[in-house]
Design an enzyme around this catalytic site. Sequence first.
Site, PDB file in Angstrom:
ATOM      1  N   TYR A  39     -10.880 -12.930  -8.538  1.00 26.93           N
ATOM      2  CA  TYR A  39     -10.526 -12.130  -7.636  1.00 26.93           C
ATOM      3  C   TYR A  39      -8.978 -11.433  -8.272  1.00 26.93           C
ATOM      4  O   TYR A  39      -9.042 -10.280  -7.656  1.00 26.93           O
ATOM      5  CB  TYR A  39     -10.536 -13.915  -6.183  1.00 26.93           C
ATOM      6  CG  TYR A  39      -9.701 -12.600  -5.403  1.00 26.93           C
ATOM      7  CD1 TYR A  39     -10.373 -11.802  -4.593  1.00 26.93           C
ATOM      8  CD2 TYR A  39      -8.465 -12.325  -4.968  1.00 26.93           C
ATOM      9  CE1 TYR A  39      -9.934 -10.496  -3.631  1.00 26.93           C
ATOM     10  CE2 TYR A  39      -7.633 -11.798  -3.267  1.00 26.93           C
ATOM     11  CZ  TYR A  39      -8.631 -10.736  -3.533  1.00 26.93           C
ATOM     12  OH  TYR A  39      -7.899  -9.669  -2.704  1.00 26.93           O
ATOM     13  N   ASP A  49     -13.005 -11.552  -1.662  1.00 28.29           N
ATOM     14  CA  ASP A  49     -12.047 -12.544  -1.181  1.00 28.29           C
ATOM     15  C   ASP A  49     -13.418 -13.981   0.151  1.00 28.29           C
ATOM     16  O   ASP A  49     -14.013 -12.665   0.033  1.00 28.29           O
ATOM     17  CB  ASP A  49     -10.807 -12.410  -0.421  1.00 28.29           C
ATOM     18  CG  ASP A  49     -10.556 -11.467   0.911  1.00 28.29           C
ATOM     19  OD1 ASP A  49     -11.463 -11.096   0.938  1.00 28.29           O
ATOM     20  OD2 ASP A  49      -9.822 -11.101   0.828  1.00 28.29           O
ATOM     21  N   CYS A  76     -16.922  -8.299  18.244  1.00 26.72           N
ATOM     22  CA  CYS A  76     -18.443  -8.021  17.534  1.00 26.72           C
ATOM     23  C   CYS A  76     -18.683  -6.183  19.027  1.00 26.72           C
ATOM     24  O   CYS A  76     -18.729  -5.578  18.447  1.00 26.72           O
ATOM     25  CB  CYS A  76     -19.778  -9.001  18.169  1.00 26.72           C
ATOM     26  SG  CYS A  76     -19.786 -10.342  17.063  1.00 26.72           S
ATOM     27  N   GLY A  93       5.468 -21.487  -0.613  1.00 30.87           N
ATOM     28  CA  GLY A  93       4.541 -22.715  -1.048  1.00 30.87           C
ATOM     29  C   GLY A  93       3.718 -22.147  -2.592  1.00 30.87           C
ATOM     30  O   GLY A  93       3.737 -21.334  -3.133  1.00 30.87           O
ATOM     31  N   TYR A  94       3.024 -23.135  -2.735  1.00 31.30           N
ATOM     32  CA  TYR A  94       2.145 -23.470  -4.090  1.00 31.30           C
ATOM     33  C   TYR A  94       3.584 -22.230  -5.350  1.00 31.30           C
ATOM     34  O   TYR A  94       1.969 -21.601  -5.626  1.00 31.30           O
ATOM     35  CB  TYR A  94       1.163 -22.255  -3.641  1.00 31.30           C
ATOM     36  CG  TYR A  94      -0.364 -22.639  -2.372  1.00 31.30           C
ATOM     37  CD1 TYR A  94      -0.949 -24.221  -2.955  1.00 31.30           C
ATOM     38  CD2 TYR A  94       0.201 -22.438  -1.150  1.00 31.30           C
ATOM     39  CE1 TYR A  94      -1.377 -24.763  -1.702  1.00 31.30           C
ATOM     40  CE2 TYR A  94      -0.455 -22.910  -0.467  1.00 31.30           C
ATOM     41  CZ  TYR A  94      -1.234 -24.278  -0.090  1.00 31.30           C
ATOM     42  OH  TYR A  94      -1.619 -24.738   1.138  1.00 31.30           O
ATOM     43  N   ARG A 119       0.523  -1.169   0.209  1.00 28.09           N
ATOM     44  CA  ARG A 119      -0.070   0.041   0.203  1.00 28.09           C
ATOM     45  C   ARG A 119       0.617   1.396  -0.202  1.00 28.09           C
ATOM     46  O   ARG A 119       0.708   2.965  -0.178  1.00 28.09           O
ATOM     47  CB  ARG A 119      -1.104   0.216   0.933  1.00 28.09           C
ATOM     48  CG  ARG A 119      -1.508  -1.316   0.787  1.00 28.09           C
ATOM     49  CD  ARG A 119      -3.033  -1.053   2.761  1.00 28.09           C
ATOM     50  NE  ARG A 119      -3.722  -2.431   2.625  1.00 28.09           N
ATOM     51  CZ  ARG A 119      -4.709  -2.961   2.556  1.00 28.09           C
ATOM     52  NH1 ARG A 119      -4.823  -1.670   4.670  1.00 28.09           N
ATOM     53  NH2 ARG A 119      -5.142  -3.509   3.484  1.00 28.09           N
ATOM     54  N   GLU A 148      -1.548  -9.782  -4.375  1.00 29.74           N
ATOM     55  CA  GLU A 148      -2.370 -10.475  -4.328  1.00 29.74           C
ATOM     56  C   GLU A 148      -2.660 -11.607  -5.244  1.00 29.74           C
ATOM     57  O   GLU A 148      -2.587 -13.236  -3.936  1.00 29.74           O
ATOM     58  CB  GLU A 148      -3.468  -9.469  -5.678  1.00 29.74           C
ATOM     59  CG  GLU A 148      -4.227  -8.571  -4.851  1.00 29.74           C
ATOM     60  CD  GLU A 148      -4.538  -8.549  -3.301  1.00 29.74           C
ATOM     61  OE1 GLU A 148      -5.272  -9.880  -3.067  1.00 29.74           O
ATOM     62  OE2 GLU A 148      -4.685  -7.319  -2.805  1.00 29.74           O
TER      63      GLU A 148
HETATM   64  N1  ADE Z   1      -5.360 -10.179   1.350  1.00 31.98           N
HETATM   65  C1  ADE Z   1      -5.783 -10.022   0.427  1.00 31.98           C
HETATM   66  N2  ADE Z   1      -5.236  -8.719  -0.551  1.00 31.98           N
HETATM   67  C2  ADE Z   1      -5.476  -8.300   0.058  1.00 31.98           C
HETATM   68  C3  ADE Z   1      -4.813  -6.616   0.336  1.00 31.98           C
HETATM   69  N3  ADE Z   1      -4.675  -5.709  -0.763  1.00 31.98           N
HETATM   70  N4  ADE Z   1      -4.738  -6.253   1.778  1.00 31.98           N
HETATM   71  C4  ADE Z   1      -4.895  -7.372   2.257  1.00 31.98           C
HETATM   72  N5  ADE Z   1      -5.245  -8.189   2.695  1.00 31.98           N
HETATM   73  C5  ADE Z   1      -5.291  -8.532   2.259  1.00 31.98           C
END
Ligand code: ADE
Length: 362
Positions: A138, A156, A213, A99-100, A43, A55
């Site tokens: 997604y 998601d 909550c 992984g993956y 970010r 992502e």
């Molecule tokens: N999980 C999946 N994408 C995300 C994102 N952009 N920021 C925070 N958590 C995430």
Amino acid sequence: VCGLRSNRENKSPGSSPGLLHLEEFLERLFQWFANNRRDLPWRAEYAPYRVFVAEVMLAQTQVPRVIPYYCRFLERFPDVFALASALREEVLLAWEGLGYYRRAHHLHEAAQRIVEHFQGRIPADFRTLRRLPGIGPYIASAILGIGYNLPVLALDTNVRRVLSRVFGAGEDVDLREIGNLLVSHMPSGKARHLNEALMDFGALVCLSRNPRCSPCPFREFCTFVKDARKERRVRQQRVLLEMCVAVCCAGEEVLLTKSEGKLFPGLWGLPLREQDGEDPRAWIDALGKRYGFLPLALEECGAVAHAYTRYRVRARVLRVSGKRTGMLSEAAWVAFRELFQYPLPSLFRKALALGCPEEYQP
Ligand code: ADE
């Protein structure tokens, strides 16, 4: 749509529980986000490439685990051109431990296609994105909604959970419909904001098991608080796969081969037979013939286990001592002490911890 109203004028005095205006929802959500936004490395700036990488990593891995990988990956491959021109092995090395690995293959391939067909610009429309390897609905939505700040919501699991709890959606309600309504009600240019706010809210407050909550700004509307029975979580059983892995040793070297199986396609690693049960000797003999190795002794070293999202793997570890008989391109002989320089999946690292001869144990 149950629990969902889009027009402020329809709001009945005192708001009956479960009735929440979209504008009200957005207002409260954005206010919450202003105080609780997570500061995450993807970010720091919003290039679509950065969002794409993040992502893909986040699709199957938790945020705290992704952070160091993401930072290293971006340092090593700062843009789509750097990634496209890298060797596959370099990409896998940067991915090692995450992984993956199919994700890394796809990401690399997608970068190459983006450079080749789109002059290095990540496509900004859903259908073109979806045709690139590894990009499902997604990730395509996240690239558009977050990377390009276009009015698209990435649904998601976390976001789905928030919307279905707050708006009382059941099996009969399409969450995409709620998503579209939200997007059409949000102030323009706020798509990125909305996507991130929902993600953070799902990750910090509206948790799957023990939602927090009491500080929740939607508490009075939430169907989950009112009726916990509504949300029945079906826990998926992971399938157990029994396998067999060979640590073939010739002196101080171990045999690595390129996997053709479905678990680690195209990845270098220890020879793996994706089934178990029979006597492994015929398999070992066939390995020897194929990869230029004469097996002389076989030792059972126990078993290792590793869990993936949909299955658990249990692999019997065999140490096979022998001699090299040739040099084949599909095989790589690597000194035990140099193994750490290669991208090896965790299952193989565990197998090596058991099967590596004592004198070469790290
Ligand atoms: N999980 C999946 N994408 C995300 C994102 N952009 N920021 C925070 N958590 C995430």
